[in-house]
Design a protein around this motif. Structure first.
Motif, short mmCIF file in Angstrom:
data_model
loop_
_atom_site.label_atom_id
_atom_site.label_comp_id
_atom_site.label_asym_id
_atom_site.label_seq_id
_atom_site.Cartn_x
_atom_site.Cartn_y
_atom_site.Cartn_z
N ASP A 39 12.97 56.04 21.94
CA ASP A 39 12.07 57.19 21.94
C ASP A 39 12.53 58.16 20.87
N GLU A 40 11.67 58.43 19.89
CA GLU A 40 12.02 59.36 18.82
C GLU A 40 11.86 60.78 19.32
N GLU A 41 12.87 61.60 19.06
CA GLU A 41 12.84 62.98 19.48
C GLU A 41 12.70 63.86 18.24
N THR A 42 13.15 65.09 18.33
CA THR A 42 12.98 66.03 17.23
C THR A 42 13.80 65.60 16.03
N CYS A 43 13.30 65.92 14.86
CA CYS A 43 14.01 65.59 13.63
C CYS A 43 15.25 66.45 13.51
N ALA A 44 16.27 65.88 12.90
CA ALA A 44 17.52 66.61 12.71
C ALA A 44 17.39 67.56 11.55
N ALA A 45 18.09 68.68 11.67
CA ALA A 45 18.02 69.70 10.62
C ALA A 45 19.07 69.45 9.56
N THR A 46 19.14 68.21 9.08
CA THR A 46 20.00 67.92 7.95
C THR A 46 19.33 68.41 6.69
N PRO A 139 20.52 59.20 7.93
CA PRO A 139 19.60 58.91 6.82
C PRO A 139 18.15 59.20 7.16
N LEU A 140 17.70 58.89 8.39
CA LEU A 140 16.30 59.09 8.76
C LEU A 140 16.02 60.51 9.23
N ARG A 141 17.08 61.29 9.52
CA ARG A 141 16.93 62.66 10.02
C ARG A 141 16.06 62.69 11.27
N ALA A 142 16.31 61.75 12.18
CA ALA A 142 15.56 61.68 13.43
C ALA A 142 16.51 61.23 14.54
N ARG A 143 16.17 61.58 15.76
CA ARG A 143 17.00 61.25 16.92
C ARG A 143 16.22 60.30 17.82
N TYR A 144 16.92 59.29 18.32
CA TYR A 144 16.30 58.27 19.16
C TYR A 144 17.04 58.19 20.49
N ARG A 145 16.28 58.24 21.54
CA ARG A 145 16.86 58.17 22.89
C ARG A 145 17.11 56.72 23.26
N LEU A 146 18.32 56.45 23.75
CA LEU A 146 18.71 55.10 24.16
C LEU A 146 19.04 55.12 25.64
N PRO A 147 18.08 54.80 26.51
CA PRO A 147 18.35 54.80 27.96
C PRO A 147 19.42 53.77 28.32
N LEU A 148 20.19 54.09 29.32
CA LEU A 148 21.25 53.19 29.79
C LEU A 148 20.96 52.67 31.19
N ALA A 149 19.67 52.55 31.52
CA ALA A 149 19.31 52.08 32.85
C ALA A 149 19.76 50.65 33.10
#
Length: 411
Positions: A39-46, A139-149
């Motif tokens: 799941d892509e979240e908010t972009c990083a402020a790099t 590099p992509l300046r984006a955050r991705y959620r990685l569930p651990l279910a």
């Protein structure tokens, strides 16, 4: 051969444009389908790329060209797409869905492709939400959620990451100390056997991609009790007992692994110990630590480079953050950089404030409890920059560098 090279070049260029198009947010009026587990979240402020480095404009691609692309060229193109974007490409066609990200041919091409750059992995444990990871792609300046279910619902905390694998340790439902290793992208995981001295230990994960194996090294326990060093080998699937650290060395939890050696900072006396994994022996490194060092972190760099990061100065007005590198030939710490005062004041507003530090491949990241962002230092470029997504106000959030890879299995 010229025709094949031209086709490969054109396909790679089109693949890059496809990845860039996939990375862009979609229009608000058109709903976006998120791939399960990414799941892509908010972009990083790099720092935003300069105009000269801006991605090319979106160019419509000919569907007939992609449909007629040979399998070998298609694999070469898809293997160079950032791993977080690959699940989106499975919806392009049945052929792509059968290729990405599965199959030995794709995994071999993915393993041979260059790295897609570092990510900062944030592990949040406790609280009302289930434990999960978020990977911040620099590099992509984006955050991705990685569930651990897919992992057991145990009380886990982050040990570290290496070669695409992530290691956790904690207690299961029966309060037995456990260690597990997983690949968050493929959701493959393995619970390691119990250690001979199975109690809460300081652990380090080390992946050898050439031998397709990994090791977990356990030193003394977290309360300072001296125990025999144990090493887990994934090929043998067992722990082996090795030399005990000398009793006069009270060790801290600040360790770094590089060049098949584990370096550990000792507190009493203040110094450096090295554990040779191949020989199974501890050695004392006679490298004197800098004077007035308030708190130091060992950081592993690329190849054989080992860094020491810490504050210097007894008074708040004289404090500064410095970085040293170990000169293996002379066995001395050599200062290589100082944090500029404006970054130091923004990172640590109080002289006694706590900070955390971690690194990988000549990148060093700083976090503190008062900042909603992290401070990144590139040793090779000698450049400082802020990155978002590294807020450590909550003590239940842990960070480490992470390299997303599909080809790294649990062996």
């Amino acid at each position: 051969m010229r025709e094949l090279a031209a086709r490969l070049t054109a396909a790679a260029s089109a693949g890059a444009r496809a990845a860039a198009a996939a990375a862009r947010p979609t229009s608000p009026s058109r709903p976006r389908t998120r791939p399960r587990g990414l799941d892509e979240e908010t972009c990083a402020a790099t720092p935003a790329p300069s105009a000269a480095a801006a991605p090319p404009a979106d160019v419509p691609m000919d569907a007939d060209v992609w449909a007629a692309l040979p399998d070998d060229l298609l694999l070469e193109v898809l293997a160079r797409v950032p791993p977080f974007l690959l699940p989106r490409l499975r919806a392009v066609s049945r052929r792509w869905a059968a290729t990405v990200p599965r199959g030995p041919a794709f995994l071999a091409a993915h393993a041979a492709a260059p790295s897609h750059g570092p990510c900062v992995l944030a592990f949040a444990r406790g609280g009302p939400a289930p434990a999960h990871c978020a990977a911040l792609s620099l590099p992509l300046r984006a955050r991705y959620r990685l569930p651990l279910a897919f992992l057991p619902a145990w009380d886990l905390w982050l040990v570290g990451s290496s070669g695409g694998l992530v290691c956790f340790s904690g207690f299961d439902a029966s309060s037995v100390f456990r260690t597990l290793v997983c690949n968050p992208l493929t959701q493959a995981w393995r619970v390691l056997p119990e250690m001979h001295h199975n109690q809460q230990r300081q652990l380090v994960l080390a992946v050898d991609r050439r031998l397709r194996s990994f090791k977990v090294i356990a030193t003394s326990d977290v309360y300072g009790e001296t125990l025999p060093t144990e090493v887990y080998d994934s090929k043998a699937d067992r722990w082996s007992v090795h030399q005990m650290m000398p009793a006069e060395n009270l060790c801290s939890s600040k360790m770094a692994f590089c060049d098949s050696r584990l370096y550990l900072e000792t507190l009493s006396p203040l110094g450096l110990m090295m554990y040779r994994v191949d020989a199974g022996k501890w050695e004392h490194i006679p490298a004197k630590f800098p004077r007035s060092l308030l708190d130091g972190y060992l950081v592993a760099g690329a190849r054989k480079r080992l860094f020491l990061v810490g504050r210097i100065g007894l008074y708040s007005t004289l404090q500064s953050m410095r970085i040293w590198e170990l000169d293996h030939g002379r066995t001395v710490w050599v200062e290589i950089s100082r944090m500029p005062p404006k970054y130091f004041r923004a990172l640590l507003r109080l002289s006694a404030e706590r900070f955390e530090c971690f690194g990988q491949d000549n990148l060093i990241c700083f976090t503190s409890w008062n900042q909603g962002r992290g401070l990144l230092y590139d040793v090779d470029k000698k450049a400082w920059s802020w990155i978002a997504g590294c807020a450590s106000q909550l003590c239940n959030t842990q960070f480490c560098f992470y390299e997303p890879r599909f080809d790294t299995s649990i062996y």
